[in-house]
Design an enzyme around this catalytic site. Structure first.
Site, PDB file in Angstrom:
ATOM      1  N   MET A  93       0.847  -1.179   0.000  1.00  0.00           N
ATOM      2  CA  MET A  93       0.000   0.000   0.000  1.00  0.00           C
ATOM      3  C   MET A  93       0.893   1.243   0.000  1.00  0.00           C
ATOM      4  O   MET A  93       2.026   1.213   0.481  1.00  0.00           O
ATOM      5  CB  MET A  93      -0.895   0.007   1.239  1.00  0.00           C
ATOM      6  CG  MET A  93      -1.902  -1.116   1.283  1.00  0.00           C
ATOM      7  SD  MET A  93      -3.003  -1.006   2.729  1.00  0.00           S
ATOM      8  CE  MET A  93      -1.832  -1.089   4.074  1.00  0.00           C
ATOM      9  N   ASP A  94       0.382   2.327  -0.561  1.00  0.00           N
ATOM     10  CA  ASP A  94       1.090   3.611  -0.607  1.00  0.00           C
ATOM     11  C   ASP A  94       2.278   3.624  -1.561  1.00  0.00           C
ATOM     12  O   ASP A  94       3.102   4.539  -1.505  1.00  0.00           O
ATOM     13  CB  ASP A  94       1.577   4.040   0.792  1.00  0.00           C
ATOM     14  CG  ASP A  94       0.446   4.214   1.779  1.00  0.00           C
ATOM     15  OD1 ASP A  94      -0.676   4.532   1.345  1.00  0.00           O
ATOM     16  OD2 ASP A  94       0.680   4.034   2.989  1.00  0.00           O
TER      17      ASP A  94
ATOM     18  N   ASP B  21      -7.219  -2.684 -11.737  1.00  0.00           N
ATOM     19  CA  ASP B  21      -6.719  -2.233 -10.441  1.00  0.00           C
ATOM     20  C   ASP B  21      -7.291  -3.114  -9.334  1.00  0.00           C
ATOM     21  O   ASP B  21      -8.321  -3.760  -9.506  1.00  0.00           O
ATOM     22  CB  ASP B  21      -7.103  -0.774 -10.208  1.00  0.00           C
ATOM     23  CG  ASP B  21      -6.217  -0.107  -9.166  1.00  0.00           C
ATOM     24  OD1 ASP B  21      -5.079  -0.568  -8.972  1.00  0.00           O
ATOM     25  OD2 ASP B  21      -6.659   0.881  -8.554  1.00  0.00           O
ATOM     26  N   GLU B  22      -6.621  -3.123  -8.194  1.00  0.00           N
ATOM     27  CA  GLU B  22      -7.015  -3.959  -7.043  1.00  0.00           C
ATOM     28  C   GLU B  22      -7.166  -5.417  -7.470  1.00  0.00           C
ATOM     29  O   GLU B  22      -8.084  -6.132  -7.045  1.00  0.00           O
ATOM     30  CB  GLU B  22      -8.321  -3.450  -6.415  1.00  0.00           C
ATOM     31  CG  GLU B  22      -8.315  -1.977  -6.036  1.00  0.00           C
ATOM     32  CD  GLU B  22      -7.362  -1.662  -4.876  1.00  0.00           C
ATOM     33  OE1 GLU B  22      -6.774  -2.606  -4.304  1.00  0.00           O
ATOM     34  OE2 GLU B  22      -7.192  -0.463  -4.564  1.00  0.00           O
TER      35      GLU B  22
END
Length: 215
Positions: free
Chosen positions: A11-12, A86-87
């Site tokens: 994440m990030d 995405d995801e």
């Protein structure tokens, strides 16, 4: 030659930002694409980045068949050159295989973005299948940082401020049936193993300072 490329990072690390940039670059060259996502932070049918960028997308659910989606587009006279997913960690292994089939049989480029492991340090099924099938796996170069300053390699889940390592792999927050505060944080392996988040480290430091004051 079309490719199935898996872009991954914690994440990030800028995955959604890169997904949107990649879509923009291909569209600017006259290519036609479709953007998919699942469980984005901005809500259903959206791809959003922490930098504030956000676009409409097609929400993936358990019934989504990527092969049929592209076939339907073609029947409507819309040729698809590429898809952005995405995801992708939340996709099923069967859906990843559908994406691979689009690459191999229809010559459509597939760009998938997602994290590999969950808060328990276990591979997501979708990510595992992507690692097995992708023509290329690209680890994003933008490094996320743990609160200690080291490179973050693990995703942690906190429930009501306490780090947990057990529970459902996917939790959708902000539901009426769940009043818990669920949040996520990136940590280095050392602090993930110690279950030490930024908040718990801060509390520990405050206790230490209090003991010094008492002394």
């Amino acid at each position: 030659m079309a490719e199935l490329v898996f872009f991954t990072g914690t994440m990030d690390s800028g995955k959604s930002t890169l997904a949107l940039q990649l879509d923009h670059n291909h569209a600017a060259r006259g290519r036609t694409g479709v953007i998919f996502t699942r469980h984005d932070r901005a809500g259903a049918a959206r791809v959003s980045s922490r930098l504030g960028l956000e676009v409409a997308a097609r929400e993936v659910d358990d019934a989504t068949d990527f092969w049929e989606v592209v076939a339907a587009e073609r029947r409507q006279g819309r040729y698809v050159d590429y898809v952005v997913c995405d995801e992708a960690q939340f996709y099923s292994p069967a859906q990843v295989e559908q994406l691979a089939r689009l690459v191999d049989e229809v010559e459509i480029d597939v760009f998938a973005f997602g994290i590999t492991t969950d808060f328990r340090t276990r591979l997501f099924p979708g990510s595992a299948r992507l690692l097995e099938l992708a023509d290329r796996t690209e680890v994003l170069q933008v490094q996320s940082l743990c609160w200690c300053g080291r490179r973050a390699t693990h995703n942690a889940r906190t429930v009501d401020g306490v780090m947990v390592v057990e529970g459902e792999q996917v939790v959708v927050g902000d539901t009426a049936a769940d009043t818990r505060e669920v949040a996520y944080e990136v940590l280095c392996r050392r602090h993930h193993m110690r279950r030490m988040t930024a908040a718990s480290a801060r509390r520990l430091a405050e206790v230490g300072e209090g003991m010094l004051d008492l002394g």
